[in-house]
Design a protein around this motif. Structure first.
Motif, PDB file in Angstrom:
ATOM      1  N   ASN A 157       0.828  -1.200   0.000  1.00 60.99           N
ATOM      2  CA  ASN A 157       0.000   0.000   0.000  1.00 60.99           C
ATOM      3  C   ASN A 157       0.872   1.264   0.000  1.00 60.99           C
ATOM      4  OD1 ASN A 157      -2.387   1.649   0.356  1.00 60.99           O
ATOM      5  ND2 ASN A 157      -1.797   1.845   2.503  1.00 60.99           N
ATOM      6  N   PHE A 158       1.911   1.256   0.841  1.00 59.68           N
ATOM      7  CA  PHE A 158       2.833   2.391   0.899  1.00 59.68           C
ATOM      8  C   PHE A 158       3.576   2.560  -0.425  1.00 59.68           C
ATOM      9  CE2 PHE A 158       7.210   3.833   1.634  1.00 59.68           C
ATOM     10  CZ  PHE A 158       6.974   5.090   2.170  1.00 59.68           C
ATOM     11  N   PHE A 159       3.987   1.441  -1.022  1.00 56.70           N
ATOM     12  CA  PHE A 159       4.722   1.467  -2.290  1.00 56.70           C
ATOM     13  C   PHE A 159       3.878   2.073  -3.408  1.00 56.70           C
ATOM     14  CE2 PHE A 159       5.765  -0.666  -6.324  1.00 56.70           C
ATOM     15  CZ  PHE A 159       7.094  -0.290  -6.455  1.00 56.70           C
ATOM     16  N   ILE A 160       2.610   1.654  -3.491  1.00 53.60           N
ATOM     17  CA  ILE A 160       1.732   2.164  -4.554  1.00 53.60           C
ATOM     18  C   ILE A 160       1.450   3.648  -4.355  1.00 53.60           C
ATOM     19  CG2 ILE A 160      -0.574   1.994  -5.558  1.00 53.60           C
ATOM     20  CD1 ILE A 160      -0.517  -0.990  -4.984  1.00 53.60           C
ATOM     21  N   ASN A 161       1.138   4.041  -3.119  1.00 52.59           N
ATOM     22  CA  ASN A 161       0.843   5.449  -2.859  1.00 52.59           C
ATOM     23  C   ASN A 161       2.060   6.343  -3.116  1.00 52.59           C
ATOM     24  OD1 ASN A 161      -1.857   5.183  -2.173  1.00 52.59           O
ATOM     25  ND2 ASN A 161      -1.426   4.801  -0.013  1.00 52.59           N
ATOM     26  N   ASN A 162       3.234   5.828  -2.794  1.00 49.52           N
ATOM     27  CA  ASN A 162       4.458   6.590  -3.031  1.00 49.52           C
ATOM     28  C   ASN A 162       4.696   6.806  -4.525  1.00 49.52           C
ATOM     29  OD1 ASN A 162       6.790   7.888  -1.875  1.00 49.52           O
ATOM     30  ND2 ASN A 162       8.020   6.200  -2.671  1.00 49.52           N
ATOM     31  N   ASN A 163       4.319   5.797  -5.313  1.00 50.44           N
ATOM     32  CA  ASN A 163       4.480   5.913  -6.761  1.00 50.44           C
ATOM     33  C   ASN A 163       3.357   6.719  -7.409  1.00 50.44           C
ATOM     34  OD1 ASN A 163       6.929   4.256  -7.641  1.00 50.44           O
ATOM     35  ND2 ASN A 163       5.885   2.821  -6.288  1.00 50.44           N
ATOM     36  N   TRP A 205      -5.461  -5.011 -13.828  1.00 51.46           N
ATOM     37  CA  TRP A 205      -6.227  -5.478 -12.676  1.00 51.46           C
ATOM     38  C   TRP A 205      -7.532  -4.721 -12.493  1.00 51.46           C
ATOM     39  CZ3 TRP A 205      -0.718  -5.477 -11.091  1.00 51.46           C
ATOM     40  CH2 TRP A 205      -0.192  -6.771 -11.031  1.00 51.46           C
ATOM     41  N   SER A 206      -7.886  -3.854 -13.433  1.00 50.98           N
ATOM     42  CA  SER A 206      -9.147  -3.090 -13.382  1.00 50.98           C
ATOM     43  C   SER A 206      -9.306  -2.396 -12.030  1.00 50.98           C
ATOM     44  CB  SER A 206     -10.347  -4.031 -13.634  1.00 50.98           C
ATOM     45  OG  SER A 206     -10.224  -4.664 -14.883  1.00 50.98           O
ATOM     46  N   CYS A 207      -8.325  -1.573 -11.701  1.00 48.75           N
ATOM     47  CA  CYS A 207      -8.316  -0.915 -10.402  1.00 48.75           C
ATOM     48  C   CYS A 207      -7.899   0.535 -10.560  1.00 48.75           C
ATOM     49  CB  CYS A 207      -7.370  -1.636  -9.442  1.00 48.75           C
ATOM     50  SG  CYS A 207      -5.663  -1.721 -10.037  1.00 48.75           S
ATOM     51  N   CYS A 208      -7.938   1.270  -9.448  1.00 51.96           N
ATOM     52  CA  CYS A 208      -7.575   2.681  -9.471  1.00 51.96           C
ATOM     53  C   CYS A 208      -7.017   3.068  -8.102  1.00 51.96           C
ATOM     54  CB  CYS A 208      -8.788   3.537  -9.818  1.00 51.96           C
ATOM     55  SG  CYS A 208      -8.380   5.267 -10.173  1.00 51.96           S
ATOM     56  N   GLY A 209      -5.759   3.424  -8.044  1.00 50.08           N
ATOM     57  CA  GLY A 209      -5.132   3.769  -6.770  1.00 50.08           C
ATOM     58  C   GLY A 209      -4.846   2.540  -5.928  1.00 50.08           C
ATOM     59  N   ALA A 210      -4.285   2.748  -4.740  1.00 53.05           N
ATOM     60  CA  ALA A 210      -3.975   1.620  -3.855  1.00 53.05           C
ATOM     61  C   ALA A 210      -5.259   1.032  -3.261  1.00 53.05           C
ATOM     62  CB  ALA A 210      -3.034   2.073  -2.737  1.00 53.05           C
TER      63      ALA A 210
END
Length: 311
Positions: A133-139, A160-165
């Protein structure tokens, strides 16, 4: 007497012959040359990507990126594969015990680290989830800072049909997409186009489909963008493809164990061959002179035996 000496010469030649199996030797060589070439290709792609971004002309810019640079994957993986492939190829071809030992130890260390990481990931699942979660938000924060990172995030969100962490609101962390009143960006309160639900009827990709979408209520957002987070979608994907993922990791582990076994086998055969050659060569008789003296004694005894039998 000549027949006796000829017999001894053939026996000596037998011990000096190559003890290393050609099958093991060239199989290990072929096994590693593939990794060597792949490593060189990955390393070349990584260096080319850095050259295109101007990193090689300004090395200090490596640390300027706030997020993860995907080129590091090519550099690190390519470098490790290149070094391992080189050691395995040359070690097998030249029967170099040092390079074969280096290959075995290095590959064994990688296998041990992978095994340790797998066990820790299973035991500390919640911690791994928090780190992801931290890795995705940081990116997400560095989305516009690097084109390779941007392409990686877009690929992940589309795949993955997603948006944000955890959801679209994570894009508030990015200075271009946050909903603050003093944000002058046209992308304010929006999301990247990779968050948008694709319309099969559209032939041309609409890169502005995410503009102002977060100004709407969540129920209306679902018509236009993915509202699930990538962490949850990634977990679901792992559960759905657990057998395939496990099979890939087991296959990689078996390849590593196979490579270690081949290198150890070749190293042991080479050591045995060297020991026999050294023994016949006179090193364990003290010196070359003692070896020559021993051979003279053997010839004398053969000559005496021949005279004794009346030849």
């Amino acid at each position: 007497m000549n027949r006796g000496l000829d017999k001894m010469s053939r026996k000596q030649h037998h011990f000096k012959g190559a003890e290393v199996s050609c099958c093991v030797k060239y199989f290990l060589f072929g096994f590693n040359i593939i990794f060597w070439l792949l490593g060189a290709a990955f390393l070349g792609i990584g260096l080319w990507a850095w050259a295109e971004k101007g990193v090689l002309s300004n090395i200090s810019s490596i640390t300027d990126l706030g997020g993860f640079d995907p080129v590091w994957l090519f550099i690190v993986v390519g470098g490790v594969m290149f070094i391992l492939g080189f050691a395995g190829c040359i070690g097998a071809l030249r029967e170099n015990t040092f390079l074969l030992k280096f290959f075995s130890v290095f590959l064994g260390l990688i296998f041990f680290l992978e095994l340790t990481a797998g066990i820790l990931a299973f035991v500390f699942k919640d911690w791994i989830k928090d780190q992801l979660n931290f890795f995705i938000n940081n990116n997400v924060k560095a989305y516009r800072d690097d084109i390779d990172l941007q392409n990686l995030i877009d690929f992940a969100q589309e795949y993955w049909s997603c948006c944000g962490a955890h959801g679209p609101n994570d894009w508030n962390l990015n200075i271009y997409f946050n909903c603050t009143d003093f944000n002058p960006s046209r992308e304010r309160c929006g999301v990247p186009f990779s968050c948008c639900v694709k319309d099969p009827a559209e032939d041309v990709l609409n890169t502005q489909c995410g503009y102002d979408v977060r100004l709407q209520v969540e129920l209306d957002q679902q018509k236009y963008i993915y509202t699930k987070g990538c962490v949850g979608q990634f977990e679901k994907w792992l559960q759905d493809n657990l057998i395939v993922v496990a099979g890939v990791f087991v296959g990689i582990a078996l390849l590593q164990i196979f490579g270690i076994c081949l290198a150890q086998n070749l190293k042991c055969l080479d050591s045995t061959s060297s020991w026999r050659n050294d023994f016949i060569g006179g090193r364990y008789l003290g010196s070359q002179n003692s070896y020559a003296a021993a051979m003279n004694i053997v010839r004398t005894k053969i000559h005496v035996e021949i005279k004794h039998f009346g030849y």
